[in-house]
Design an enzyme around this catalytic site. Structure first.
Site, PDB file in Angstrom:
ATOM      1  N   HIS A 151       0.815  -1.228   0.000  1.00  0.00           N
ATOM      2  CA  HIS A 151       0.000   0.000   0.000  1.00  0.00           C
ATOM      3  C   HIS A 151       0.842   1.270   0.000  1.00  0.00           C
ATOM      4  CE1 HIS A 151      -3.682  -2.171   0.451  1.00  0.00           C
ATOM      5  NE2 HIS A 151      -3.443  -2.597   1.668  1.00  0.00           N
ATOM      6  N   ASP A 188      -3.266 -10.432  -2.133  1.00  0.00           N
ATOM      7  CA  ASP A 188      -3.760  -9.863  -0.879  1.00  0.00           C
ATOM      8  C   ASP A 188      -5.205  -9.402  -1.121  1.00  0.00           C
ATOM      9  OD1 ASP A 188      -2.427  -8.356   1.819  1.00  0.00           O
ATOM     10  OD2 ASP A 188      -4.210  -7.378   0.995  1.00  0.00           O
ATOM     11  N   HIS A 190      -6.636  -6.816  -0.268  1.00  0.00           N
ATOM     12  CA  HIS A 190      -6.736  -5.386  -0.541  1.00  0.00           C
ATOM     13  C   HIS A 190      -5.970  -5.043  -1.825  1.00  0.00           C
ATOM     14  CE1 HIS A 190      -7.108  -6.060   3.848  1.00  0.00           C
ATOM     15  NE2 HIS A 190      -8.092  -5.183   3.744  1.00  0.00           N
ATOM     16  N   ASP A 276      -5.072 -12.320   3.838  1.00  0.00           N
ATOM     17  CA  ASP A 276      -6.303 -11.750   4.374  1.00  0.00           C
ATOM     18  C   ASP A 276      -7.519 -11.988   3.483  1.00  0.00           C
ATOM     19  OD1 ASP A 276      -5.239 -10.047   2.499  1.00  0.00           O
ATOM     20  OD2 ASP A 276      -4.966  -8.362   3.876  1.00  0.00           O
TER      21      ASP A 276
END
Ligand SMILES: [Zn+2]
Length: 384
Positions: A151, A188, A190, A276
């Site tokens: 990120h 991931d 996200h 996740d």
């Protein structure tokens, strides 16, 4: 670039594949406490991002005996100059100046004392894994690093990520060894926004992200983001609806990820491997099992064998279930070693749950991503 002069040919063989691991105790000393305010009892005790999921993964690898079969590679922290290939000087200065006390890197990126040093060691861990793979010291490598990186953007940290570990490592590798075509596959839950934007104008880096649609960041990760100037088709997003399970992920992989990698023909593949998207994760709403992660790993290994001579680095990103991340991570490492899937001791048979199979609205999301990727040229000559 597929330069056989610098990359000795190897015969891929799942049973004899060598796997390295990067881990460091100091990764578990990184603190990322969010202040949830007075309505949350003892928020320093109950946090989303803690060392426990990763520490317990390392412990499980030890207990199961897999750790004995992995070659440990020790990382060195990346330097300020390494960071500056990717990040702005103002941002690096800001994090460095807070190293002694701890501080804040940006949006949801608190860090404790020594955070700058540990984050440099984390990026160095990814570089160590990539370097070992590139030089043929090992076939594949798993970088069990922390803090995560996908990120982090050029000028700020975001989402627990201080520095863009994969981007920093890739650019360091290029500075040391010359041009490389790199494909980054981010599963991931996200969106891999940092990796995407840093490489957005780079036609030699393919970035692919499978993620829960608009989960985080909510303003990026759409199918329309296909690469910037001179790099159209070098970024592929596959936003999936919440509740997507094994069927949706494998379909997305087969319909979008595999053809994109095949068309791109990378020299090395890097997986931004968050856990996740598991069904037990508190920080996303997906349904993957440990065996689903193993199947994704098998698919990426097959692509690596075809396109990169097996060169593959798997890099730890998110994953917030101390109970289930170890099982998922163990399944990925076992698959890298060529082992079959072990029984899942936590969920027993999550794959048998209803709605694990591909649902029509998930197929439509994959179709939309495939259409956009095809229009951008990311899938080569294949039409959808
Ligand atoms: Zn994540």
């Amino acid at each position: 670039m597929n330069d056989t002069a610098t990359q000795p040919a190897r015969e891929p063989d799942a049973r004899s594949r060598t796997v390295a691991i990067v881990h460091e105790e100091r990764y578990f000393w990184h603190q990322s406490y969010l202040d949830y305010g007075p309505a949350v009892q003892d928020h320093q005790l109950c946090q989303m991002e803690t060392p426990e999921s990763r520490r317990r993964l390392l412990n499980l690898l030890d207990v199961s005996g897999l750790l004995d079969r992995l070659r440990r590679v020790r990382p060195q922290p990346v330097t300020r100059a390494d960071l500056l290939r990717v990040h702005t000087a103002d941002y690096v200065d800001s994090v460095e100046s807070q190293n002694a006390t701890g501080g804040e890197g940006g949006e949801y990126t608190p860090f404790g004392p020594g955070g700058y040093d540990i984050a440099r060691l984390s990026a160095g861990g990814v570089h160590a894994a990539l370097d070992a793979v590139h030089r043929g010291v090992t076939d594949t490598a798993f970088a069990l690093v922390r803090p995560p990186g996908h990120h982090a953007e050029r000028d700020r940290g975001r989402g627990y990520c201080l520095f863009a570990n994969i981007a920093v490592a890739v650019e360091k590798l290029r500075a040391e060894h010359g041009p490389l075509r790199v494909a980054v596959v981010d599963w991931d839950a996200h969106h891999g926004n940092g990796t995407q934007w840093i490489f957005y104008d780079d036609p030699d880096t393919l970035t692919v992200s499978l993620h829960q649609d608009r989960l985080y960041p909510s303003d990026s990760g759409t199918v329309e983001e296909t690469g910037g100037t001179g790099a159209t088709g070098a970024n592929v997003n596959v936003p999936l609806p919440p509740g997507s399970g094994k069927g949706a992920y494998l379909h997305a992989f087969d319909e979008v990820v595999a053809p994109a990698l095949t068309a791109f023909a990378p020299d090395v593949i890097v997986v931004a491997c968050g856990f996740d998207a598991s069904a037990l994760d508190p920080n996303a709403r997906m349904m993957l099992s440990a065996t689903a992660f193993a199947e994704l790993t098998q698919r990426i290994l097959a692509l690596a064998d075809t396109h990169t001579g097996g060169r593959l680095a798997v890099v730890q990103e998110g994953g917030y279930s101390p109970l289930y991340v170890p099982t998922c991570g163990h399944a990925v490492v076992a698959t890298l070693l060529g082992d079959g899937a072990d029984p899942d001791p936590v969920t027993l048979d999550l794959d048998a749950d209803p709605y694990q199979e591909l649902q029509p609205h998930q197929a439509a999301a994959v179709e939309a991503a495939a259409r956009a990727a095809s229009a951008s040229g990311a899938l080569g000559r294949q039409s959808v």
